[in-house]
Design a protein around this motif. Structure first.
Motif, PDB file in Angstrom:
ATOM      1  N   ILE A   1     -69.136   5.883  -2.311  1.00 26.69           N
ATOM      2  CA  ILE A   1     -69.276   5.369  -0.948  1.00 26.69           C
ATOM      3  C   ILE A   1     -70.181   6.281  -0.125  1.00 26.69           C
ATOM      4  O   ILE A   1     -70.985   5.822   0.686  1.00 26.69           O
ATOM      5  N   LEU A   2     -70.091   7.599  -0.342  1.00 24.39           N
ATOM      6  CA  LEU A   2     -70.846   8.564   0.455  1.00 24.39           C
ATOM      7  C   LEU A   2     -72.277   8.794  -0.020  1.00 24.39           C
ATOM      8  O   LEU A   2     -73.105   9.263   0.760  1.00 24.39           O
ATOM      9  N   VAL A   3     -72.593   8.503  -1.279  1.00 25.11           N
ATOM     10  CA  VAL A   3     -73.921   8.796  -1.828  1.00 25.11           C
ATOM     11  C   VAL A   3     -75.061   8.254  -0.961  1.00 25.11           C
ATOM     12  O   VAL A   3     -76.002   8.997  -0.665  1.00 25.11           O
ATOM     13  N   PRO A   4     -75.027   7.012  -0.516  1.00 28.25           N
ATOM     14  CA  PRO A   4     -76.165   6.520   0.281  1.00 28.25           C
ATOM     15  C   PRO A   4     -76.387   7.311   1.580  1.00 28.25           C
ATOM     16  O   PRO A   4     -77.513   7.353   2.087  1.00 28.25           O
ATOM     17  N   PHE A   5     -75.337   7.944   2.096  1.00 30.46           N
ATOM     18  CA  PHE A   5     -75.472   8.709   3.334  1.00 30.46           C
ATOM     19  C   PHE A   5     -75.893  10.152   3.076  1.00 30.46           C
ATOM     20  O   PHE A   5     -76.303  10.856   3.996  1.00 30.46           O
ATOM     21  N   LEU A   6     -75.791  10.616   1.837  1.00 29.29           N
ATOM     22  CA  LEU A   6     -76.116  11.997   1.502  1.00 29.29           C
ATOM     23  C   LEU A   6     -77.514  12.171   0.922  1.00 29.29           C
ATOM     24  O   LEU A   6     -78.056  13.265   0.921  1.00 29.29           O
ATOM     25  N   VAL A   7     -78.108  11.095   0.424  1.00 29.06           N
ATOM     26  CA  VAL A   7     -79.400  11.178  -0.247  1.00 29.06           C
ATOM     27  C   VAL A   7     -80.534  11.117   0.775  1.00 29.06           C
ATOM     28  O   VAL A   7     -80.572  10.232   1.619  1.00 29.06           O
TER      29      VAL A   7
END
Length: 72
Positions: free
Chosen positions: A56-62
């Motif tokens: 869930i968090l990957v798109p916000f961390l990349v």
């Protein structure tokens, strides 16, 4: 599916979710014996939750870059 270790009766979905969030166990609707999550179930739930939160968090961390960068 969740099965009572005392009487062998299968539990419904609602009871299964209830035991995940119960701190002190849940009574079996059939025999009345209190049941608890096993240690392996706790580990599986912890790992599964971590994986779901990660995806869930990957798109916000990349962040992207125009050039290849070195990792320091």
């Amino acid at each position: 599916m969740t099965v009572c270790r005392n009487c062998g009766k299968r539990w419904g979905l609602f009871k299964t979710y209830k035991i995940v969030f119960a701190n002190d166990g849940v009574e079996c609707p059939n025999c009345g014996k209190k049941q608890y999550l096993s240690g392996s179930s706790l580990i599986n739930l912890l790992f599964g939750s971590t994986v779901i939160i990660f995806f869930i968090l990957v798109p916000f961390l990349v962040k992207l870059s125009n050039e290849e960068e070195q990792i320091y």
